[in-house]
Design a protein around this motif. Structure first.
Motif, PDB file in Angstrom:
ATOM      1  N   SER A  23       0.811  -1.220   0.000  1.00  0.00           N
ATOM      2  CA  SER A  23       0.000   0.000   0.000  1.00  0.00           C
ATOM      3  C   SER A  23       0.842   1.266   0.000  1.00  0.00           C
ATOM      4  N   LEU A  24       1.940   1.282   0.752  1.00  0.00           N
ATOM      5  CA  LEU A  24       2.754   2.498   0.815  1.00  0.00           C
ATOM      6  C   LEU A  24       3.440   2.764  -0.513  1.00  0.00           C
ATOM      7  N   PHE A  25       3.985   1.717  -1.129  1.00  0.00           N
ATOM      8  CA  PHE A  25       4.590   1.911  -2.452  1.00  0.00           C
ATOM      9  C   PHE A  25       3.551   2.415  -3.439  1.00  0.00           C
ATOM     10  N   ARG A  26       2.354   1.836  -3.387  1.00  0.00           N
ATOM     11  CA  ARG A  26       1.295   2.239  -4.313  1.00  0.00           C
ATOM     12  C   ARG A  26       0.959   3.717  -4.143  1.00  0.00           C
ATOM     13  N   ALA A  27       0.842   4.157  -2.903  1.00  0.00           N
ATOM     14  CA  ALA A  27       0.501   5.560  -2.650  1.00  0.00           C
ATOM     15  C   ALA A  27       1.610   6.500  -3.108  1.00  0.00           C
ATOM     16  N   ILE A  28       2.858   6.146  -2.799  1.00  0.00           N
ATOM     17  CA  ILE A  28       3.975   7.006  -3.195  1.00  0.00           C
ATOM     18  C   ILE A  28       4.147   7.001  -4.711  1.00  0.00           C
ATOM     19  N   TRP A  29       3.898   5.856  -5.353  1.00  0.00           N
ATOM     20  CA  TRP A  29       4.034   5.792  -6.815  1.00  0.00           C
ATOM     21  C   TRP A  29       3.021   6.709  -7.488  1.00  0.00           C
ATOM     22  N   ILE A  30       1.773   6.659  -7.030  1.00  0.00           N
ATOM     23  CA  ILE A  30       0.732   7.509  -7.622  1.00  0.00           C
ATOM     24  C   ILE A  30       1.056   8.984  -7.396  1.00  0.00           C
ATOM     25  N   ALA A  31       1.457   9.312  -6.154  1.00  0.00           N
ATOM     26  CA  ALA A  31       1.824  10.699  -5.864  1.00  0.00           C
ATOM     27  C   ALA A  31       3.032  11.126  -6.693  1.00  0.00           C
ATOM     28  N   GLY A  32       3.997  10.224  -6.859  1.00  0.00           N
ATOM     29  CA  GLY A  32       5.172  10.529  -7.669  1.00  0.00           C
ATOM     30  C   GLY A  32       4.831  10.735  -9.129  1.00  0.00           C
ATOM     31  N   LEU A  33       3.869   9.958  -9.645  1.00  0.00           N
ATOM     32  CA  LEU A  33       3.443  10.128 -11.031  1.00  0.00           C
ATOM     33  C   LEU A  33       2.856  11.525 -11.242  1.00  0.00           C
TER      34      LEU A  33
END
Length: 553
Positions: A23-33
């Motif tokens: 979940s944390l990677f998913r959230a940071i990836w979306i925010a990073g995109l």
């Protein structure tokens, strides 16, 4: 236990989509995109705004300098800070700093109070934030997913940047056309806030600290020393520079091919970059399928050969639709090579020095692109565009031969956890100040003459590890009176640095030390002795000045 902390044994066979289950990677990836899209919008708006504010081509060209120069100045200091300071706090600072700078630039632009020099200055500040952020952002990924999933997580980070590369300029251009560059800058500032919020709510476990804290300059030296005495890392850096230098011909000259050779519009240039981005995104899924069939060395070799073909195609082909296909394949090759380099570096270094080594890698990569762009541009001006591209293709083909002296070794099975097997030395008379030194450590072995050649080879590997982890000098000596008695020594600047050596030695390194100790034939374990510089005495021989000698007679 949080899902990002699951042990490798609990993780099923990874695929490209496996990192999204954390979940944390998913959230940071979306925010990073979202943030990456904002950055590419900012790049377009900044260059366009300077173009409208001045007639100087030099000021427009300096926009690229303002973006890239901070990376040269701050990459290594940023890596040292990322290894010394809580990475979560650093990310909060860098993301917040860039949000404020972009927002102020947007407000000034909308109010009409910005000049070309002002845009350059704010772009330089944003470049500083990006340079400080980059090593931290790279290393944070290793904390979000388990080690077996890391190659796919790094690939997805590359996908994020290429999706943003494909759509960011188009969105930015549309906003500029209908509204103003100022709104692009403000949207970019808002895009950083998503990442800031995700990081703010990240409950990161405090990193365990072992040994005395490093100072800033000492941390920088330790990072450079680690790279110098790590053949696997050194090999990746050599091949990274060779690749980025040759690939710079495509990045630097494709717009010239479109405008001067094919006499097409800037729209075709944008489409070319979109095909490149689409290829990179497609390459991520292809790599997910080919991951078990091709190792990193083979992926880099294929990518290098593909870019040789890219440069050849730009020099020899004039049909734009064929070049679109070439750029699509180039995007696949670009992602394949860059993720292979980045993953190898991140898997090959322990956490204590990870950000510093990554910062060196990023610096070498940027240096290759910058020097390459200058070199191929100069060749194009003095010879011809096609000749420059053909020479660049030859460079890429020649650089493929580097796979022989500098193979990319597999790092997926390395155990880089601290060994923590050295007992603390016995100290008489109280504690030692970490700044006291220098320190000499001697390890005494008994080795039979028949084993000397094999022992010497194993000891040479151990010597490299001593130098890599902090020793200033290291060597092996034999006793002239008792040739079977062999002493290994290493010299460290301070007692604190030697304590840090204890905690830098990994379980992977332990195998090298075990190999050396296997040749010991004496009773018990090899004897280890620590020597500390005697207080208030000079440990460097100094010649007496001639005038002093004369006065003493």
């Amino acid at each position: 236990m949080p899902d990002s902390a699951l042990p490798p044994a609990a993780v099923p066979k990874a695929t490209l989509l496996t990192p999204f289950t954390y979940s944390l990677f998913r959230a940071i990836w979306i925010a990073g995109l979202v943030s990456n899209v904002g950055t590419w919008m900012q790049n377009v708006a900044g260059v366009w705004l300077v173009t409208t504010l001045t007639t100087s081509a030099l000021l427009v060209a300096l926009m690229q300098t303002a973006t890239s120069l901070p990376a040269f100045l701050l990459s290594m200091p940023a890596g040292a800070m990322a290894d010394m300071i809580d990475r979560r706090k650093l990310l909060l600072f860098t993301q917040g700093f860039m949000a404020i700078v972009a927002t102020i630039l947007g407000v000034l632009t909308l109010s009409g109070g910005i000049s070309a020099f002002g845009v350059l200055g704010f772009t330089f500040l944003l470049g500083m934030g990006a340079a400080l952020n980059a090593p931290i952002w790279q290393t944070v990924t290793t904390e979000l997913v388990p080690r077996p999933v890391l190659p796919f997580a790094i690939t997805l980070n590359g996908v994020s940047n290429n999706i943003a590369r494909a759509i960011g300029p188009a969105i930015g251009g549309a906003i500029i056309a209908y509204y103003s560059s100022g709104w692009v800058f403000i949207l970019n500032g808002v895009s950083f806030l998503g990442t800031w919020a995700v990081v703010f709510f990240w409950k990161r476990e405090a990193a365990e600290t072992s040994g005395p804290a490093e100072n800033f300059m000492g941390a920088l030296r330790a990072g450079m020393r680690y790279v110098q005495y790590s053949p696997a890392i050194y090999g990746v850096l050599v091949r990274t520079f060779a690749f980025s230098f040759g690939a710079a011909a495509m990045w630097g000259l494709v717009s010239v091919v479109i405008a001067r050779k094919l006499h097409l519009s800037s729209g075709h240039y944008g489409v070319m970059l979109s095909w490149l981005g689409a290829g990179a995104v497609t390459g991520a899924f292809l790599m997910g399928r080919a991951g078990s069939r091709l190792n990193f060395n083979q992926r880099v070799l294929l990518g290098v050969l593909a870019f040789a073909g890219t440069n050849l195609a730009l020099a020899l082909i004039t049909q734009i639709y064929i070049l679109y296909a070439v750029m699509f394949l180039s995007g696949i090759a670009w992602l394949m090579v860059m993720t292979s380099f980045s993953t190898t570096v991140q898997l090959s270094v322990p956490k204590w020095v990870q950000a510093r080594v990554i910062s060196v890698y990023m610096l070498v990569f940027q240096a290759g692109l910058s020097v390459g762009s200058l070199a191929w541009g100069e060749l194009a001006d003095h010879l011809s565009l096609d000749t420059s591209l053909l020479i660049a293709a030859g460079w890429m083909l020649a650089s493929a031969l580097l796979a022989v002296p500098f193979p990319m070794l597999s790092a997926e099975g390395l155990d880089l956890a601290p060994a923590e097997h050295w007992p603390d030395p016995t100290v008489e008379g109280g504690d030692i100040d970490p700044d006291d030194g220098p320190v000499v450590v001697m390890v005494e072995y008994c080795v039979e003459p028949a084993n000397w050649p094999a022992f010497r080879e194993a000891a040479e590997q151990l010597k490299r590890l001593r130098l890599r982890d902090g020793a200033l000098r290291a060597g092996v000596f034999s006793d002239l009176a008792r040739p079977t008695h062999i002493t290994e020594f290493f010299y460290v600047a301070t007692w604190g640095e030697h304590q840090r050596q204890h905690h830098r030695f990994t379980k992977e390194d332990l195998a090298v030390e075990t190999q050396v100790r296997r040749f010991h034939c004496g009773p018990g374990e090899p004897r280890v002795t620590h020597f500390l510089a005697f207080p208030n005495t000079s440990n460097v021989e100094m010649a007496t000045p001639l005038q002093n000698l004369e006065s003493q007679r």
